[in-house]
Scaffold this motif. Structure first.
Motif, mmCIF file in Angstrom:
data_model
loop_
_atom_site.group_PDB
_atom_site.id
_atom_site.type_symbol
_atom_site.label_atom_id
_atom_site.label_comp_id
_atom_site.label_asym_id
_atom_site.label_seq_id
_atom_site.Cartn_x
_atom_site.Cartn_y
_atom_site.Cartn_z
ATOM 1 N N GLU A 175 -1.577 10.406 -3.336
ATOM 2 C CA GLU A 175 -1.703 9.450 -4.440
ATOM 3 C C GLU A 175 -1.048 9.974 -5.713
ATOM 4 O O GLU A 175 -0.336 9.231 -6.402
ATOM 5 C CB GLU A 175 -3.177 9.137 -4.692
ATOM 6 N N VAL A 205 -4.702 -3.682 -4.667
ATOM 7 C CA VAL A 205 -5.889 -3.132 -4.024
ATOM 8 C C VAL A 205 -7.092 -3.364 -4.929
ATOM 9 O O VAL A 205 -7.083 -2.964 -6.093
ATOM 10 C CB VAL A 205 -5.731 -1.628 -3.738
ATOM 11 N N THR A 274 -7.849 2.683 1.818
ATOM 12 C CA THR A 274 -6.642 3.453 1.508
ATOM 13 C C THR A 274 -6.881 4.945 1.757
ATOM 14 O O THR A 274 -7.779 5.552 1.161
ATOM 15 C CB THR A 274 -6.207 3.239 0.056
ATOM 16 N N VAL A 277 -0.830 7.721 0.964
ATOM 17 C CA VAL A 277 0.273 7.039 0.286
ATOM 18 C C VAL A 277 1.464 7.985 0.268
ATOM 19 O O VAL A 277 1.323 9.154 -0.126
ATOM 20 C CB VAL A 277 -0.110 6.681 -1.173
ATOM 21 N N VAL A 286 1.571 2.686 2.600
ATOM 22 C CA VAL A 286 0.149 2.839 2.301
ATOM 23 C C VAL A 286 -0.603 2.705 3.614
ATOM 24 O O VAL A 286 -0.521 1.672 4.294
ATOM 25 C CB VAL A 286 -0.331 1.781 1.296
ATOM 26 N N SER A 288 -4.156 2.794 5.763
ATOM 27 C CA SER A 288 -5.610 2.658 5.739
ATOM 28 C C SER A 288 -6.194 3.347 6.964
ATOM 29 O O SER A 288 -5.645 3.269 8.063
ATOM 30 C CB SER A 288 -6.000 1.175 5.761
ATOM 31 N N SER A 305 -3.461 -0.809 -8.545
ATOM 32 C CA SER A 305 -4.782 -0.303 -8.186
ATOM 33 C C SER A 305 -5.810 -0.904 -9.140
ATOM 34 O O SER A 305 -6.010 -0.414 -10.252
ATOM 35 C CB SER A 305 -4.801 1.233 -8.278
#
Length: 468
Positions: A175, A205, A274, A277, A286, A288, A305
């Motif tokens: 991130e 998101v 998430t 990234v 991205v 999950s 975000s």
């Protein structure tokens, strides 16, 4: 303010207010009315610097709930004419019409560019007890300046400490490396930030109204693919009650968002946690990973975000704070604002007793006092600082006579919403408090059903209030 190494007695010192947003300035107004000397420290280069960041957004509460009573009295005594009580201002209007004129009354008591880096007790770390309450507070600024105070009202907010993108409260892997491709809630999609999004693949998101705001704005941009990712199994919470919603504007927001998802204009991904990234040659991927270990991924050009905010208590780490382990508010306040039990409209009035820490004389107020609870209202913050100022003046009867007069739905009745939509179009509400964006506005029938030709949105951020 005394700043020498030989401090005066605490009762001879000033009160320091941190943050020149709506609640910090209201605190200054109440202190001024009671003849208490104060200094207001604002980290930004202008009054209400955080509000200015969402200046393009329209707050959901009308002016009647956004103007503090003491502030109004001081302003009117100076010849100020109040804005229309039923108007829903943008952040920029809130500054220009109310906050900037109020700050001007306080002259050099307001110090801009004064970022607080730490707070302690002069000569005392957190461990030492004997004589502690008689020692002045020590406030250290980022430029090395040190100030002394008898009390601190911390209204610094949470806008600069957004939640992370990753699930489980932890940053997603990678991130920080992808930070240049991630924006936080309420970008000016149809204005200053348009070039950043138009024609690009965008992932939003978050399941709150700030996410809905951005999604509806993005839907106005042609040739802009939109993906919406939420952890829940469906988007019912975000859609709200539609025409049955207690706040018609909020219901209309959900109705239009649902229509975009149903039509395929917005692609909804549910059960999206998430986890990772990373940038690739095709964009930013991205990934999950849900609690069962199942993975799914999308590749986009930009990420918004909209995952909310949290308080940052780092500057007060040498003070003795009693924080609720869940919300990060005071332990006494937590059950009154618990979002599992309360909406913004059902939070009871509270004041100095609920805001007090073991560190006598330090009070976190405003949205910061609520920790992670998204149930804050500006009007609630105004009552907090009224109570605290009364306590600092020794008027404990007034300090404990806390009252909050709000409609059950929070800050708006349907009549207020209808009056506004006839004048500027429909403005919508948000989770966590705050705001609604001035997007192209839908026509609304007498029953509150939005037309299909345009949209309106809502968002969240520091300085406003839930449902407001």
């Amino acid at each position: 303010m005394k700043a020498s190494s030989q401090a005066a007695r605490p009762d001879e010192l000033t009160v320091v207010v941190i943050g020149a947003g709506p609640v910090g300035l209201a605190a200054a107004a109440h202190l001024a009315e009671r003849g208490i000397d104060f200094t207001l420290l604002e980290a930004g280069d202008r009054v209400a610097a955080s509000v200015a960041q969402w200046g393009h957004v329209r707050v959901f509460s009308p002016y009647r709930y956004n103007i503090d009573a003491a502030a109004r009295r001081l302003l009117e005594a100076d010849g100020w004419t109040a804005p229309d009580a039923d108007w829903l201002p943008t952040g920029a209007e809130l500054i220009d019409d109310y906050l900037a004129p109020l700050a001007k009354l306080f002259g050099d008591k307001v110090r801009l560019g004064a970022q607080v880096s730490a707070i302690s007790r002069l000569g005392y770390d957190r461990v030492r007890t004997a004589g502690r309450e008689q020692a002045p507070f020590l406030i250290r600024l980022a430029d090395g300046t040190e100030l002394h105070a008898r009390a601190i009202i911390d209204a610094s907010g949470t806008y600069t400490s957004p939640n992370v993108l990753g699930a489980s409260g932890l940053p997603a892997h990678g991130e920080s490396d992808a930070a240049d491709l991630v924006d936080h809630a309420l970008p000016d999609v149809l204005g200053a930030d348009r070039d950043r999004y138009e024609g690009r693949r965008v992932l939003v998101v978050g399941a709150g109204h700030s996410a809905a705001t951005t999604l509806l704005a993005l839907a106005e941009l042609e040739h802009t693919p939109i993906i919406w990712a939420i952890r829940a199994g469906d988007a019912g919470r975000t859609y709200g009650g539609g025409e049955a919603d207690a706040l018609p504007a909020r219901g209309a927001l959900g109705t239009r968002l649902r229509a975009h998802v149903t039509s395929g204009r917005i692609r909804l991904l549910t059960g999206f946690f998430t986890h990772r990234v990373h940038a690739t040659g095709q964009g930013v991927e991205v990934v999950s990973r849900d609690p069962s270990g199942r993975e799914q991924s999308v590749t986009v050009d930009r990420i918004v975000s909209a995952t909310g905010y949290r308080p940052d208590h780092a500057i007060a780490s040498e003070l003795r704070l009693d924080l609720d382990p869940v919300l990060g508010s005071t332990r006494a306040l937590a059950p009154l604002i618990d979002p599992n039990q309360h909406s913004c409209g059902t939070v009871p009035a509270h004041g100095v007793d609920e805001l007090a820490h073991p560190e006598a004389g330090y009070y976190a107020v405003g949205v910061k006092s609520y920790g992670r609870a998204p149930t804050f209202l500006m009007a609630t913050g105004y009552e907090q600082v009224r109570s605290v100022a009364a306590a600092l003046a020794g008027d404990w009867e007034a300090a404990r006579d806390v009252q909050l007069d709000l409609p059950e739905t929070g800050v708006c009745s349907s009549g207020l919403a209808e009056a506004q939509e006839q004048r500027v179009g429909l403005a919508t509400g948000i989770s966590g408090g705050l705001l609604s964006t001035p997007l192209p506005l839908a026509t609304v029938s007498a029953t509150g059903t939005a037309g299909a030709t345009a949209t309106a949105g809502a968002g969240a951020g520091g300085g406003g209030g839930c449902c407001g």
